[in-house]
Design a protein around this motif. Structure first.
Motif, mmCIF file in Angstrom:
data_model
loop_
_atom_site.group_PDB
_atom_site.id
_atom_site.type_symbol
_atom_site.label_atom_id
_atom_site.label_comp_id
_atom_site.label_asym_id
_atom_site.label_seq_id
_atom_site.Cartn_x
_atom_site.Cartn_y
_atom_site.Cartn_z
ATOM 1 N N ASN A 198 49.475 41.957 50.342
ATOM 2 C CA ASN A 198 48.457 40.985 50.740
ATOM 3 C C ASN A 198 47.359 41.624 51.568
ATOM 4 O O ASN A 198 46.777 40.987 52.442
ATOM 5 C CB ASN A 198 49.119 39.825 51.498
ATOM 6 N N VAL A 199 47.105 42.911 51.308
ATOM 7 C CA VAL A 199 45.987 43.559 51.979
ATOM 8 C C VAL A 199 44.735 43.252 51.153
ATOM 9 O O VAL A 199 44.435 43.905 50.179
ATOM 10 C CB VAL A 199 46.204 45.086 52.069
ATOM 11 N N GLY A 200 44.045 42.198 51.556
ATOM 12 C CA GLY A 200 42.897 41.751 50.746
ATOM 13 C C GLY A 200 41.618 42.394 51.199
ATOM 14 O O GLY A 200 41.600 43.058 52.238
ATOM 15 N N PRO A 201 40.499 42.230 50.505
ATOM 16 C CA PRO A 201 40.450 41.628 49.179
ATOM 17 C C PRO A 201 41.150 42.499 48.140
ATOM 18 O O PRO A 201 41.289 43.709 48.333
ATOM 19 C CB PRO A 201 38.958 41.533 48.877
ATOM 20 N N ASP A 202 41.578 41.860 47.078
ATOM 21 C CA ASP A 202 42.355 42.538 46.044
ATOM 22 C C ASP A 202 41.401 43.350 45.147
ATOM 23 O O ASP A 202 40.809 42.838 44.209
ATOM 24 C CB ASP A 202 43.096 41.473 45.227
ATOM 25 N N LEU A 203 41.278 44.649 45.491
ATOM 26 C CA LEU A 203 40.274 45.475 44.793
ATOM 27 C C LEU A 203 40.518 45.559 43.292
ATOM 28 O O LEU A 203 39.577 45.613 42.503
ATOM 29 C CB LEU A 203 40.242 46.886 45.380
ATOM 30 N N LYS A 204 41.801 45.571 42.903
ATOM 31 C CA LYS A 204 42.048 45.752 41.453
ATOM 32 C C LYS A 204 41.423 44.613 40.646
ATOM 33 O O LYS A 204 40.964 44.813 39.529
ATOM 34 C CB LYS A 204 43.529 45.915 41.140
ATOM 35 N N GLN A 205 41.366 43.428 41.266
ATOM 36 C CA GLN A 205 40.799 42.292 40.521
ATOM 37 C C GLN A 205 39.298 42.465 40.272
ATOM 38 O O GLN A 205 38.756 41.877 39.341
ATOM 39 C CB GLN A 205 41.082 40.971 41.257
ATOM 40 N N LEU A 206 38.637 43.288 41.105
ATOM 41 C CA LEU A 206 37.201 43.526 40.861
ATOM 42 C C LEU A 206 36.996 44.316 39.580
ATOM 43 O O LEU A 206 35.996 44.145 38.878
ATOM 44 C CB LEU A 206 36.577 44.288 42.030
ATOM 45 N N PHE A 207 37.949 45.199 39.273
ATOM 46 C CA PHE A 207 37.805 46.007 38.056
ATOM 47 C C PHE A 207 38.183 45.213 36.807
ATOM 48 O O PHE A 207 37.666 45.485 35.725
ATOM 49 C CB PHE A 207 38.658 47.277 38.160
ATOM 50 N N ILE A 208 39.098 44.261 36.988
ATOM 51 C CA ILE A 208 39.525 43.456 35.830
ATOM 52 C C ILE A 208 38.379 42.498 35.487
ATOM 53 O O ILE A 208 37.926 41.722 36.317
ATOM 54 C CB ILE A 208 40.828 42.692 36.145
ATOM 55 N N GLY A 209 37.894 42.604 34.265
ATOM 56 C CA GLY A 209 36.776 41.755 33.846
ATOM 57 C C GLY A 209 35.414 42.346 34.131
ATOM 58 O O GLY A 209 34.394 41.722 33.836
ATOM 59 N N SER A 210 35.359 43.558 34.697
ATOM 60 C CA SER A 210 34.036 44.129 35.003
ATOM 61 C C SER A 210 33.533 45.002 33.848
ATOM 62 O O SER A 210 32.485 45.631 33.946
ATOM 63 C CB SER A 210 34.063 44.914 36.308
ATOM 64 N N GLU A 211 34.270 45.033 32.758
ATOM 65 C CA GLU A 211 33.812 45.629 31.501
ATOM 66 C C GLU A 211 33.409 47.100 31.631
ATOM 67 O O GLU A 211 32.413 47.550 31.067
ATOM 68 C CB GLU A 211 32.667 44.792 30.908
#
Ligand code: 2HG
Ligand code: ZN
Length: 469
Positions: A198-211
């Motif tokens: 829970n060390v946010g923000p969740d950086l991996k989610q920025l790459f998911i969907g960033s094409e």
């Protein structure tokens, strides 16, 4: 080699880059062969001719690091490339970029049946993940018609949806770890098999969907779900997309555990019939349909609906029958594309808003499309529709492009009016790039651009594509 490709080779790829790539990766991992450039420089989108300077296939994350650093040194842009099944031009290299294929990153780690995870390379085809996990009665619940060709890296770079979103959500919900190579050539290990972080923000989610515009995904640890129990499939005749919502309401009211709820218009059914030779499902022309799949053996809800509304429905109780019914949905894209590439749209609104959007499309938008046939289908249970405009004969390329542009803008006005998204599933890629004004507030767009600057200040990763353009 044709003249164009030869010119691209001279002007866009400084020879040292290709020579150095060969030295780094081996001669069999780099090509400038014109046929390869054409095949690997594009995805399924047919909006521009591919014109990459070269294609390379590193074998592991270290190889990707070396390629990214080398391109940085030479100032050559990179198009990261997965299974190339995208429909928004995200993997189209039309401006002399280097295509960085993740195809050889095919590590498949052991399945962890306790934590329900598996670590895989970005180039592993989606279907291989499923086959790898099936002996443990587990699967990665991101299911797409292109599952044999599309890869995990591409699924994540585009945050793929597919036909199971109604039950499982998008790809981003099924990832616990990501390895990413940044534009500087650093490796980020974001999460892993540890399920709680829970060390946010969740950086991996920025790459998911960033094409592929913020970094290159090279591996992922996927979260797995138990294989669902036996399902039933039905193809139900409906008068329209709006009428299909009554079927959805009946299923919801009966507490049915839906696995898929897909709309197929009568024009799509006609094209599938003509292209594949499958019989017309209801014997006659003219009816739209919804394909419904659900877990369990309860057919009572549909029988009650059929009695009160006298809608014809075909039931697929055996696996073979279910597979046959699915073909009416899964083979729509190939059938529509069999006679020239349609102009594609991929929109969504909140599920209850579908009725109002469909009404506006029917009364305000479609009549203005100057006789263009509109093939509508998609994931109605998620509020999402694919609208394929079929190009009439005798319309020039330039005229068609201008008409599509006008039509898109009018359609996007409606989608925004109903609170929806103009890029529901396939991403922004190249084709939706000019429509930033329809993708959120100016403040949100400015933040996306700031992200791009922070992650890739020189704009070397998939330039001109994606939401952060
Ligand atoms: C599907 O739902 C794909 O089958 C393709 O997203 C949609 O061809 C299309 O427009
Ligand atoms: Zn779709």
């Amino acid at each position: 080699m044709n003249l164009d490709a030869a010119a691209a080779d001279r002007t866009m790829a400084p020879l040292p880059l290709v020579a150095e790539l060969r030295q780094l990766l081996g001669a069999d991992a780099v090509t400038t062969d014109p046929d390869d450039l054409r095949a690997w420089g594009r995805d399924w989108t047919r909006v521009a001719e591919p014109r990459p300077c070269a294609v390379c296939w590193p074998r592991d994350t270290a190889g990707v690091v070396a390629v990214v650093r080398l391109c940085g040194h030479h100032g050559v842009s990179i198009v990261p490339s997965g299974g190339r099944t995208g429909l928004a031009g995200g993997a189209l290299a039309a401006a002399g970029e280097l295509v960085l294929s993740l195809d050889r990153l095919r590590d498949l780690g052991p399945v962890d049946p306790l934590g329900r995870t598996v670590a895989v390379g970005a180039g592993v085809p989606n279907q291989l993940v499923q086959e790898h996990c099936a002996p443990h009665a587990l699967w990665w619940p991101v299911e797409l018609a292109s599952k044999g060709s599309c890869s995990v890296g591409g699924n994540l770079a585009t945050n793929a949806g597919g036909v199971r979103v109604i039950r499982y959500g998008h790809a981003r919900q099924w990832v616990v770890g990501l390895d990413v190579v940044t534009a500087d050539g650093d490796v980020l290990r974001l999460g892993g098999a540890c399920l709680k972080d829970n060390v946010g923000p969740d950086l991996k989610q920025l790459f998911i969907g960033s094409e592929g515009t913020l970094g290159v995904i090279t591996a992922a640890t996927l979260r797995l779900a138990p294989l669902p129990g036996p399902t039933i499939v039905a193809l139900v005749a409906v008068a329209s997309a709006t009428a299909a919502l009554d079927v959805l309401a009946a299923a919801r009211a009966a507490g049915i555990d839906l696995m898929a709820f897909e709309f197929v218009s009568s024009l799509c059914l006609d094209r599938v019939h003509a292209h594949t030779g499958l019989p017309r499902p209801f014997g006659v022309q003219g009816s739209d349909a919804v394909l419904v799949e659900w877990i369990g053996d309860d057919t009572g809800w549909l029988e009650r609906l059929a009695r009160t509304t006298s809608v014809p429905a075909l039931l697929g109780l055996t696996r073979a029958d279910a597979r046959r019914l699915w073909q009416y949905r899964e083979r729509v894209t190939e059938s529509l594309g069999s006679d020239g590439a349609p102009h594609k749209n991929d929109i969504a609104v909140a599920v209850p808003a579908i009725a109002a959007l469909a009404r506006d499309i029917e009364t305000l938008w479609a009549p203005r499309q100057e006789g263009v046939a509109l093939a509508v289908f998609g994931h109605l249970g998620d509020g999402s529709l694919h609208i394929n405009a079929l190009r009439p004969g005798g319309v020039t390329e330039a005229d068609w492009a201008a008409r599509c542009r006008r039509a898109d803008e009018a359609l996007y006005d409606l989608v925004v009016k109903h609170g929806g998204s103009i890029a529901a599933e396939h991403g922004v890629g190249l084709v939706k790039q000019p429509y930033g004004a329809w993708t959120g507030t100016a403040a949100a767009q400015a933040l996306r651009r700031a992200l791009k600057l922070a992650f890739d200040p020189r704009g070397l990763l998939n330039p001109g594509k994606g939401p952060c353009g």
